[in-house]
Design a protein around this motif. Structure first.
Motif, mmCIF file in Angstrom:
data_model
loop_
_atom_site.group_PDB
_atom_site.id
_atom_site.type_symbol
_atom_site.label_atom_id
_atom_site.label_comp_id
_atom_site.label_asym_id
_atom_site.label_seq_id
_atom_site.Cartn_x
_atom_site.Cartn_y
_atom_site.Cartn_z
ATOM 1 N N ARG A 18 0.695 -1.343 -0.084
ATOM 2 C CA ARG A 18 -0.052 -0.054 0.115
ATOM 3 C C ARG A 18 0.733 1.176 -0.053
ATOM 4 O O ARG A 18 0.427 2.476 -0.676
ATOM 5 C CB ARG A 18 -0.991 -0.078 1.291
ATOM 6 N N ILE A 19 1.698 1.254 0.689
ATOM 7 C CA ILE A 19 2.819 2.286 0.706
ATOM 8 C C ILE A 19 3.363 2.502 -0.819
ATOM 9 O O ILE A 19 3.339 3.530 -1.236
ATOM 10 C CB ILE A 19 4.029 2.047 1.855
ATOM 11 N N LEU A 20 3.872 1.605 -1.304
ATOM 12 C CA LEU A 20 4.309 1.505 -2.536
ATOM 13 C C LEU A 20 3.347 2.189 -3.686
ATOM 14 O O LEU A 20 3.772 2.899 -4.564
ATOM 15 C CB LEU A 20 4.995 0.001 -3.053
ATOM 16 N N SER A 21 2.249 1.566 -3.579
ATOM 17 C CA SER A 21 1.212 1.843 -4.282
ATOM 18 C C SER A 21 0.696 3.255 -4.403
ATOM 19 O O SER A 21 0.612 4.305 -5.274
ATOM 20 C CB SER A 21 -0.090 1.080 -4.275
ATOM 21 N N SER A 22 0.960 3.947 -3.011
ATOM 22 C CA SER A 22 0.530 5.367 -2.800
ATOM 23 C C SER A 22 1.636 6.053 -3.309
ATOM 24 O O SER A 22 1.222 7.449 -3.664
ATOM 25 C CB SER A 22 0.234 5.698 -1.388
ATOM 26 N N MET A 23 2.812 5.704 -3.466
ATOM 27 C CA MET A 23 3.761 6.688 -3.856
ATOM 28 C C MET A 23 4.395 6.314 -5.600
ATOM 29 O O MET A 23 5.335 6.985 -5.714
ATOM 30 C CB MET A 23 5.037 6.248 -2.890
ATOM 31 N N THR A 24 3.648 5.553 -6.127
ATOM 32 C CA THR A 24 4.079 5.164 -7.451
ATOM 33 C C THR A 24 4.248 6.657 -8.518
ATOM 34 O O THR A 24 5.243 6.416 -9.128
ATOM 35 C CB THR A 24 3.106 4.164 -8.378
ATOM 36 N N PHE A 47 -2.112 10.943 -3.757
ATOM 37 C CA PHE A 47 -2.171 11.355 -5.233
ATOM 38 C C PHE A 47 -3.345 10.751 -5.800
ATOM 39 O O PHE A 47 -3.815 9.913 -5.642
ATOM 40 C CB PHE A 47 -0.769 10.800 -5.719
ATOM 41 N N ASP A 48 -4.154 11.912 -6.707
ATOM 42 C CA ASP A 48 -4.929 11.336 -7.697
ATOM 43 C C ASP A 48 -4.469 11.619 -8.876
ATOM 44 O O ASP A 48 -4.230 12.698 -9.349
ATOM 45 C CB ASP A 48 -6.329 12.548 -7.417
ATOM 46 N N GLY A 49 -4.037 10.316 -9.593
ATOM 47 C CA GLY A 49 -3.132 10.351 -10.746
ATOM 48 C C GLY A 49 -1.861 10.710 -10.492
ATOM 49 O O GLY A 49 -0.943 10.532 -9.541
ATOM 50 N N GLU A 50 -1.491 12.003 -10.879
ATOM 51 C CA GLU A 50 -0.209 12.599 -10.690
ATOM 52 C C GLU A 50 -0.359 13.904 -9.675
ATOM 53 O O GLU A 50 0.687 14.648 -9.661
ATOM 54 C CB GLU A 50 0.510 13.009 -11.959
#
Length: 537
Positions: free
Chosen positions: A368-374, A494-497
């Motif tokens: 979840r951390i990785l995904s939130s920071m992609t 983040f919502d998209g970028e």
């Protein structure tokens, strides 16, 4: 530098964070549970196999309902998909080949061991097998282009699975023996393998050319070359139909005493022979290590081997549970610029009620951390601006030196949090959250701007004295240069970028360390002016 390896339908960079289903789940009701697990892990991608035996249930009769079904499942769930072609090899075994292949071993030959007995792997020297695998793969790619070429639900296709020979170091059949006596291909003339011992072989020794060049690793080098040629021909044929990233996964060589056929599949694209695979399979876009090694030294060694300019690090498989992988995955993302990370065994992550299994919570939290920071990991990978904190055994804090700042990470299960934080750390649930093994990613996006995502970690930033500063001690010890050196601290997502602020932290929530307790993401803007050089009038 942007991560442009995986792309979505709009051509934008995409970082797959997700789970792989169990081997036999495609086409079954288990897929819905796997999708549910990906959501619980905060993932954006599902990996699922496509079986040659189902695509071609009878010789020259093709059926794509299995492929259509899994693409539809991913689309309806809003997930991307990496499809795994289980063809000639599943972990080196021919489990998923059609029955007509299994029933005609005189045509579709098994490899032979040194005792001339068959081993449970199809020989890559057998042209008949290659032609049938390639034909079925082309049919699959034709369907995929027609059905998904516009929507691009499918990010990439993995060809075969952990390919290599089981229970032998090479094929000892007559056709393989004839190939072994041939000259080493020109493409490999400059390839050197470590610790080959070839210098001890007399120049006039009557040994195979492969033995002269590769010494003790000659059988492995020979097997690697022919496996690479085999898979390259399939990849070329597939790309001739539909140009989509094509990859293969690897049973890594960092196992036990690291001998092929005994510790891992012989001919696999292990680190020792990676250059041979790169020369023999240029149509493959990358080779991804399946890393189940928990030992951090081994994990890091594997990442270092596969993270090359010609081979960005993608981890197709890793454990779905456990603290070790939860820590190591952060290192892969920060230190080795991983372009994607997935874990194997999606359905096993949930109990019968659809809740996360207790021993899966650590890995789910990290993903979840990785995904939130992609968006940040895509933009800043391999720039030196992404830093990982992953609590090691006996470690209570970690120091990071940046050009302008000292950063001290305190792991909260060893460091009591101050009263007054928004999060209720005094409750039973709050104390439980603070007991997680500390992990975080820190991304520097500007001279004084950082994003912090993680759990169980609190950071202190101290402005480093300028080289000519005569009052460096005063500056370092000032709260204006330490805890109060921020412009703003925002909690959000983040919502998209686009960054979306959910909560402005201030007062009690910022007077002390900047913390992430259970997966929060912070935007931290530090004050570029300490105020310490203002003249006292």
């Amino acid at each position: 530098m942007e991560n442009t390896f995986f792309q979505d339908a709009a051509g934008k960079p995409f970082m797959p964070i997700g789970l792989q289903v169990h081997n036999s789940s495609t086409g079954s009701s288990m897929i819905k549970k796997a999708v549910q697990a990906v959501k619980a892990y905060g993932g954006n991608c599902l990996e699922a196999p496509v079986y040659w035996c189902c695509v071609e249930p009878e010789q020259d009769r093709y059926d794509m309902e299995l492929v259509k079904g899994i693409v539809d499942e991913a689309r309806s769930a809003g997930l991307h998909l990496i499809l795994l072609w289980f063809g000639t090899s599943k972990n080196g075994h021919p489990n998923y080949v059609p029955e007509y292949i299994k029933l005609q071993p005189q045509t579709y030959r098994l490899a032979l061991g040194p005792d001339k007995a068959p081993v449970p792997s199809l020989s890559v020297h057998c042209r008949a097998t290659l032609e049938r695998d390639k034909k079925a793969f082309v049919k699959f790619m034709e369907f995929l282009k027609a059905y998904d070429g516009e929507e691009r639900t499918v990010l990439a296709v993995q060809i075969e699975n952990e390919m290599g020979y089981a229970n032998t170091d090479r094929d000892y059949s007559r056709m393989a023996d004839r190939d072994y006596e041939k000259s080493v291909p020109e493409a490999l003339k400059d390839v050197e393998l470590p610790d080959s011992g070839k210098e001890s072989i007399p120049a006039d020794s009557a040994v195979s050319p492969w033995k002269k060049q590769f010494g003790r690793h000659s059988h492995e080098a020979f097997s690697a070359w022919h496996h690479a040629l085999y898979i390259n021909e399939i990849a070329e044929a597939g790309k001739g139909i539909y140009r989509i990233p094509m990859i293969t996964n690897v049973m890594v060589g960092e196992q036990s005493y690291e001998e092929p056929g005994l510790c891992y599949n012989a001919g696999a694209a292990v680190g020792r022979v990676l250059d041979i695979w790169k020369a023999g399979a240029p149509a493959l876009d990358l080779l991804g290590p399946d890393i189940y090694n928990q030992n951090r030294r081994e994990y890091v060694r594997i990442c270092e081997t596969y993270a090359r300019e010609d081979n960005p690090l993608f981890i197709p498989e890793s454990p779905v549970r456990g603290e070790a992988n939860a820590m190591n995955a952060l290192l892969a993302a920060a230190d080795y610029g991983a372009v994607g990370i997935c874990a194997f065994g999606a359905e096993s992550a949930l109990d019968e009620e659809g809740k996360l299994m207790e021993d899966c919570r650590d890995m789910a939290l990290t993903m979840r951390i990785l995904s939130s920071m992609t968006p940040l990991l895509i933009r800043y990978r391999n720039t030196g601006r992404v830093h990982a904190f992953a609590e090691e055994e006996f470690e209570t804090s970690h120091y990071l030196k940046l050009p302008e700042y000292h950063v001290v990470a305190k792991y909260l299960r060893h460091e009591k949090m101050y009263f007054g934080y928004t999060t209720d750390t005094g409750s039973e649930e709050g104390r439980k959250k603070a007991q997680v093994r500390g992990r975080a990613l820190l991304v520097q996006t500007g001279p004084c701007e950082f994003y912090l995502g993680g759990a169980g970690v609190a950071l202190d930033f101290y402005r480093r004295p300028a080289p000519g500063d005569e009052d460096c001690f005063s500056h370092l010890s000032s709260r204006q240069s330490g805890q109060l050196n921020f412009l703003s601290v925002e909690e959000g997502h983040f919502d998209g970028e686009t960054w979306v602020t959910e909560l402005m932290r201030n007062g009690d929530e910022t007077n002390f360390s900047q913390y992430v307790l259970d997966g929060q993401l912070l935007r931290i803007r530090l004050n570029p002016d300490t105020g310490m050089d203002v003249e006292d009038k």
